[in-house]
Design an enzyme around this catalytic site. Structure first.
Site, mmCIF file in Angstrom:
data_model
loop_
_atom_site.group_PDB
_atom_site.id
_atom_site.type_symbol
_atom_site.label_atom_id
_atom_site.label_comp_id
_atom_site.label_asym_id
_atom_site.label_seq_id
_atom_site.Cartn_x
_atom_site.Cartn_y
_atom_site.Cartn_z
ATOM 1 N N ARG A 89 0.896 -1.261 -0.008
ATOM 2 C CA ARG A 89 -0.120 0.190 0.192
ATOM 3 C C ARG A 89 0.610 1.177 -0.002
ATOM 4 O O ARG A 89 0.432 2.213 -0.638
ATOM 5 C CB ARG A 89 -0.919 0.029 1.454
ATOM 6 C CG ARG A 89 -2.166 1.020 0.965
ATOM 7 C CD ARG A 89 -2.967 0.933 2.229
ATOM 8 N NE ARG A 89 -4.111 -0.133 1.799
ATOM 9 C CZ ARG A 89 -4.313 -1.314 2.555
ATOM 10 N NH1 ARG A 89 -3.573 -1.165 3.692
ATOM 11 N NH2 ARG A 89 -5.214 -1.941 2.489
ATOM 12 N N GLY A 90 1.898 1.134 0.481
ATOM 13 C CA GLY A 90 2.918 2.476 0.800
ATOM 14 C C GLY A 90 3.261 2.869 -0.766
ATOM 15 O O GLY A 90 3.427 3.772 -1.137
#
Length: 377
Positions: free
Chosen positions: A315-316
């Site tokens: 997700r980062g």
């Protein structure tokens, strides 16, 4: 920072027309128009640049995933979020649908609209401003998710559904003030809806689902408790703000607030030009977002930074790519630069770092140091 008023009422849309293609004209009301209660102008907020940038990037690209604003009390968190209402652009919705369904996106339509779409029935559409819905801390699960009228369901055989806050927030913004004080069962509801984009209500064997794709914006004071890691990771960006220490800026903030309290409408009128300019920038940026490019070298660099920081999941990586593109688009560039990535990366990754109680280095500084090593700057 100043503290503001209530959200402005959504604009009434144009007269409904039977068509599938959304109306292309954008006719936002001027920011100086009369709201229910005057809102402090977004462009008049002094300082807190990280917070303002995070909010703007989410308006440009809602798929960034929202923002968590943590900071001392009295630093303007709620004021900034509520001021954002003036700047929200318009979207096309199906007129008689309570879930703000997109007439051109069958996958995110409610069952009611999808049935009409499949049957080639005309969809009446109109324009409305993106809604911002407040989720109060004391809200019940029925108020958030909606309720099923069991009596009508059993006697008349119809699925009578009373939409909740998640239905109102579909394709809009859901704002939770003091989110770190939210009851655990409501946190679980938000997690489920944020992860799937759908809200499901089940009562006595009856099940109803509707789309619930929203930008989650939360604010809180870290002194009042930490946020559950499962919820914190759902926020695309994390803005840590503090009390302004510069005496001149503090005086300016006090004067701004005093002027607004004395004559809110006159104060808003002074910032009408800046508000309109920023609104037009946001609308143009949303339209151009898909044209912005980011090179494969920069994508690889972003993933190298995430890997070296031991960021869990991907997700980062995804959020950093999206935020960098949104920033480049907002500032009128067609290509993402290294500086764009440096500006957004701390916002995207700081809250995803593994916590080490013995580490003295600031999480934002750790992200920047790793970035400089990977990108050799």
């Amino acid at each position: 920072m100043p503290t503001g008023g209530e959200a402005v009422s959504p604009l009434s849309g144009a007269a409904p027309v039977a068509r599938r293609v959304p109306l292309r004209g954008r006719t936002a009301a001027p920011p100086g128009s009369l709201p229910v209660r005057p809102i402090f102008p977004f462009t008049a907020i002094v300082g807190q640049e990280e917070m303002k940038l995070s909010l703007i990037l989410n308006v440009i690209d809602p798929k960034i995933g929202g923002v968590m604003i943590m900071g001392d009390r009295g630093t303007g968190k709620s004021t900034a979020v509520r001021a954002l209402v003036d700047l929200l652009p318009e979207i096309t919705v199906v007129s008689d649908d309570p879930f703000n369904s997109d007439p051109e996106d069958p996958e995110s339509m409610s069952d009611f609209v999808r049935e009409k779409f499949k049957n080639n029935e005309p969809l009446f559409t109109n324009k409305k401003k993106i809604a911002m819905v407040d989720l109060p801390l004391g809200a019940t699960e029925d108020r958030v998710c909606g309720t099923i009228d069991l009596e009508r369901a059993l006697t008349e055989g119809v699925k009578a559904f009373e939409p909740g806050l998640l239905a109102q927030a579909n394709r809009g913004i859901l704002y939770v003030d003091e989110v770190n004080l939210l009851d655990d069962h409501l946190v679980d509801v938000l997690l489920d809806a944020a992860a799937s984009g759908w809200n499901t209500v089940e009562r006595e064997g009856i099940s109803i689902s509707h789309p619930a794709r929203f930008i989650l914006i939360g604010s809180g004071n870290p002194e009042e408790g930490e946020l559950r890691p499962q919820l914190l990771d759902r926020f695309g960006l994390h803005a840590q703000i503090g009390t302004v220490q510069d005496p001149e800026l503090r005086v300016k903030i006090v004067e701004q607030r005093a002027s607004f309290d004395e004559s809110p409408l006159f104060f808003r009128k002074k910032y009408q030009t800046q508000q309109e300019k920023l609104m037009n920038l946001l609308i143009a940026a949303r339209q151009r977002l898909n044209t912005v490019q980011i090179s494969s070298e920069l994508r690889i660099g972003i993933s190298q930074v995430c890997a070296q920081l031991n960021i869990d999941g991907l997700r980062g990586d995804i959020v950093t790519n999206r935020a960098a593109k949104a920033l480049a688009c907002f500032e009128g560039r067609q290509q993402v630069t290294v500086k764009d990535i440096l500006r957004v990366m701390p916002l995207c990754l700081c809250h995803r770092l593994r916590k080490d109680p013995l580490e003295t280095i600031d999480s934002g500084e750790k992200v920047r140091e790793t970035f400089q090593k990977v990108f050799a700057i």
